[in-house]
Design an enzyme around this catalytic site. Structure first.
Site, PDB file in Angstrom:
ATOM      1  N   GLN A  11       0.837  -1.207   0.000  1.00 20.27           N
ATOM      2  CA  GLN A  11       0.000   0.000   0.000  1.00 20.27           C
ATOM      3  C   GLN A  11       0.872   1.258   0.000  1.00 20.27           C
ATOM      4  OE1 GLN A  11      -2.595   1.311   3.298  1.00 20.27           O
ATOM      5  NE2 GLN A  11      -4.301   1.218   1.865  1.00 20.27           N
ATOM      6  N   TYR A  19      -6.217  10.673   3.735  1.00 23.38           N
ATOM      7  CA  TYR A  19      -4.838  11.017   3.387  1.00 23.38           C
ATOM      8  C   TYR A  19      -4.793  11.781   2.051  1.00 23.38           C
ATOM      9  CZ  TYR A  19      -4.072   8.160   7.443  1.00 23.38           C
ATOM     10  OH  TYR A  19      -4.129   7.677   8.727  1.00 23.38           O
ATOM     11  N   ARG A  28      -7.437   1.921  -3.094  1.00 20.45           N
ATOM     12  CA  ARG A  28      -8.359   1.875  -1.942  1.00 20.45           C
ATOM     13  C   ARG A  28      -9.069   3.213  -1.805  1.00 20.45           C
ATOM     14  NH1 ARG A  28      -8.242   0.208   4.474  1.00 20.45           N
ATOM     15  NH2 ARG A  28      -9.410  -1.692   4.099  1.00 20.45           N
ATOM     16  N   GLY A  33      -9.321  -6.858   8.817  1.00 24.01           N
ATOM     17  CA  GLY A  33      -8.236  -6.151   9.475  1.00 24.01           C
ATOM     18  C   GLY A  33      -7.947  -6.720  10.856  1.00 24.01           C
ATOM     19  N   ARG A  34      -8.707  -6.268  11.846  1.00 26.58           N
ATOM     20  CA  ARG A  34      -8.441  -6.693  13.225  1.00 26.58           C
ATOM     21  C   ARG A  34      -8.453  -8.202  13.414  1.00 26.58           C
ATOM     22  NH1 ARG A  34     -12.548  -2.113  15.007  1.00 26.58           N
ATOM     23  NH2 ARG A  34     -13.308  -2.866  12.991  1.00 26.58           N
TER      24      ARG A  34
HETATM   25  C1  FNR Z   1      -6.188   0.233   9.983  1.00 22.85           C
HETATM   26  N1  FNR Z   1      -6.711   0.543   8.720  1.00 22.85           N
HETATM   27  C2  FNR Z   1      -5.844   0.944   7.712  1.00 22.85           C
HETATM   28  N2  FNR Z   1      -6.330   1.208   6.460  1.00 22.85           N
HETATM   29  C3  FNR Z   1      -5.488   1.495   5.441  1.00 22.85           C
HETATM   30  O1  FNR Z   1      -5.952   1.700   4.318  1.00 22.85           O
HETATM   31  N3  FNR Z   1      -4.137   1.551   5.661  1.00 22.85           N
HETATM   32  C4  FNR Z   1      -3.581   1.329   6.879  1.00 22.85           C
HETATM   33  O2  FNR Z   1      -2.342   1.364   7.031  1.00 22.85           O
HETATM   34  C5  FNR Z   1      -4.460   1.053   7.959  1.00 22.85           C
HETATM   35  N4  FNR Z   1      -3.990   0.847   9.226  1.00 22.85           N
HETATM   36  C6  FNR Z   1      -4.808   0.387  10.228  1.00 22.85           C
HETATM   37  C7  FNR Z   1      -4.270   0.026  11.475  1.00 22.85           C
HETATM   38  C8  FNR Z   1      -5.087  -0.515  12.457  1.00 22.85           C
HETATM   39  C9  FNR Z   1      -4.474  -0.953  13.753  1.00 22.85           C
HETATM   40  C10 FNR Z   1      -6.470  -0.666  12.208  1.00 22.85           C
HETATM   41  C11 FNR Z   1      -7.373  -1.273  13.239  1.00 22.85           C
HETATM   42  C12 FNR Z   1      -7.007  -0.282  11.000  1.00 22.85           C
HETATM   43  C13 FNR Z   1      -8.103   0.210   8.390  1.00 22.85           C
HETATM   44  C14 FNR Z   1      -8.209  -1.282   8.073  1.00 22.85           C
HETATM   45  O3  FNR Z   1      -7.579  -1.596   6.845  1.00 22.85           O
HETATM   46  C15 FNR Z   1      -9.677  -1.750   7.978  1.00 22.85           C
HETATM   47  O4  FNR Z   1     -10.337  -0.980   6.995  1.00 22.85           O
HETATM   48  C16 FNR Z   1     -10.388  -1.614   9.323  1.00 22.85           C
HETATM   49  O5  FNR Z   1      -9.619  -2.215  10.362  1.00 22.85           O
HETATM   50  C17 FNR Z   1     -11.776  -2.273   9.300  1.00 22.85           C
HETATM   51  O6  FNR Z   1     -11.671  -3.653   9.081  1.00 22.85           O
HETATM   52  P1  FNR Z   1     -11.888  -4.713  10.289  1.00 22.85           P
HETATM   53  O7  FNR Z   1     -10.770  -4.508  11.262  1.00 22.85           O
HETATM   54  O8  FNR Z   1     -13.226  -4.402  10.903  1.00 22.85           O
HETATM   55  O9  FNR Z   1     -11.862  -6.045   9.612  1.00 22.85           O
END
Ligand code: FNR
Length: 367
Positions: free
Chosen positions: A101, A188, A235, A324-325
């Site tokens: 990314q 961003y 994205r 993600g999480r």
């Molecule tokens: C993120 N998210 C995120 N999105 C992105 O485009 N680039 C990134 O570097 C990050 N970093 C990031 C760090 C952490 C700790 C979290 C929790 C989230 C957003 C992530 O990609 C995702 O869209 C969200 O976490 C929602 O998905 P989940 O966690 O509900 O499956």
């Protein structure tokens, strides 16, 4: 429950993915210092998660100017490229596929991250409200600080930003990445240009929808010309509010961009749904509009579990779902979903910064 659709292989561009359970980009702030260089710890973390259909790496800055948080990895020095190569080789050896990314934070930054301590850059000199940058203070203390008021990028500076994206994409391909993902989401730089609040320009990059989308599309075109559109993902986060983005009009903007990206034949479009960080949830009708607008692989992310993701695939609007999480806490998420096994719980206190704890020490099923 059966998750047959999630476990079905998928071809994206020219790349075969083993399944449709993608790992979302996740900033973890653990690049080696000095120099924000990916190292063996990061390679271990990603390789543990190589059973994902596609890993999308944490956002990686394309320049010093594009950094907004301490300890995030870059992709603009030889050391960073070599560090990523080590990551990619190990993920590939484990049978995985991986996309890098590409990130420029724009105004979500602080003078301590900037070359010569100057102001961060943005479409317009408008400060993001309620937004933080993570910095290491001069006395060595890490701290969240309000983002600085940015300066507006001069028209003559925009080709240089595009060139930074291209150079980073070329480094990514040299390092062996299967794809790059242009980060146009979450408030961003490229999202700031799309946004009717952050972007108050009166030149060819502001005002109309066409003008606000110009920089993002120029970046995509310039990267695609060098590495091929079939290795490019983007994205977007329609209706997302993170980074002080406006909800109004953002759905329409994303549809316009999705259509333009579809015409360019890029490999995939990755939609970050707003429900994880505020904003109005997407409707299924809106997801369907995105599907009609964009012909490549379409991926959604945000608050999904195996059941909801399988239902989304069954509804026909998505080709894959990113998690993600769940992937932070479950390196073997695919196996756990396939077996309907219990999941480890993510620990939010170790998301950003630190070392192995909360990063590479989450147990696998067999443990
Ligand atoms: C993120 N998210 C995120 N999105 C992105 O485009 N680039 C990134 O570097 C990050 N970093 C990031 C760090 C952490 C700790 C979290 C929790 C989230 C957003 C992530 O990609 C995702 O869209 C969200 O976490 C929602 O998905 P989940 O966690 O509900 O499956």
């Amino acid at each position: 429950m059966a998750i047959d659709k999630l476990l079905t292989p998928l071809t994206v561009g020219k790349t075969q993915l083993a399944n449709r359970i993608w790992m979302a980009p996740l900033t973890r702030s653990r690049a080696a210092q000095p120099g924000n260089v990916p190292a063996q710890l990061n390679a271990t973390y990603y390789t543990q998660r190589a059973s994902a259909g596609l890993i999308v790496t944490e956002a990686s800055q394309i320049s010093q100017q594009g950094q907004g948080y301490a300890w995030t990895p870059g992709i603009y020095t030889d050391e960073q490229e070599a560090g990523w190569k080590q990551v990619v080789e190990q993920v590939h050896a484990a049978g995985g596929k991986i996309s890098l990314q590409l990130w420029h934070v724009g105004r979500i930054s602080h003078h301590l991250h900037q070359v010569d301590g100057g102001a961060p850059v943005a479409p317009s000199a408008i400060k993001a409200q309620n937004s933080n940058s993570f910095v290491v203070l001069p006395d060595g203390t890490p701290a969240n600080q309000p983002t600085d008021t940015p300066r507006a990028l001069a028209l003559e500076e925009l080709p240089g930003i595009v060139a930074d994206y291209v150079a980073s994409a070329q480094r990514a391909i040299r390092a062996g990445f299967d794809f790059v993902e242009v980060h146009g989401a979450n408030g961003y730089l490229l999202n700031q240009f799309l946004d009717t609040g952050a972007n108050q320009r009166t030149d060819a990059y502001g005002g109309s929808l066409e003008n606000r989308a110009r920089l993002l599309l120029e970046v995509v075109d310039a990267i695609a010309a060098q590495i091929g559109a079939d290795r490019v993902g983007v994205r977007l986060s329609p209706q997302g509010v993170f980074g002080d983005m406006r909800v109004e009009g953002s759905g329409e903007t994303a549809l316009y961009v999705a259509k333009a990206l579809g015409q360019r034949g890029i490999a995939y479009l990755h939609i970050a749904e707003p429900d994880w960080a505020g904003g109005v949830a997407l409707t299924q009708a809106y997801r369907q509009q995105l599907r009609s607008a964009f012909g490549g692989a379409l991926v959604f992310c945000g608050g999904y579990d195996a059941e909801r993701a399988e239902a989304l695939l069954a509804s026909g609007v998505a080709d894959a779902v990113a998690f993600g999480r769940p992937f932070i806490a479950n390196p073997d998420l695919v196996a756990r979903y396939a077996k309907s096994a219990a999941l480890n719980t993510p620990d939010g206190s170790t998301f950003y910064g630190g070392a192995e704890v909360g990063y590479t020490d989450y147990p696998f099923l067999a443990d």
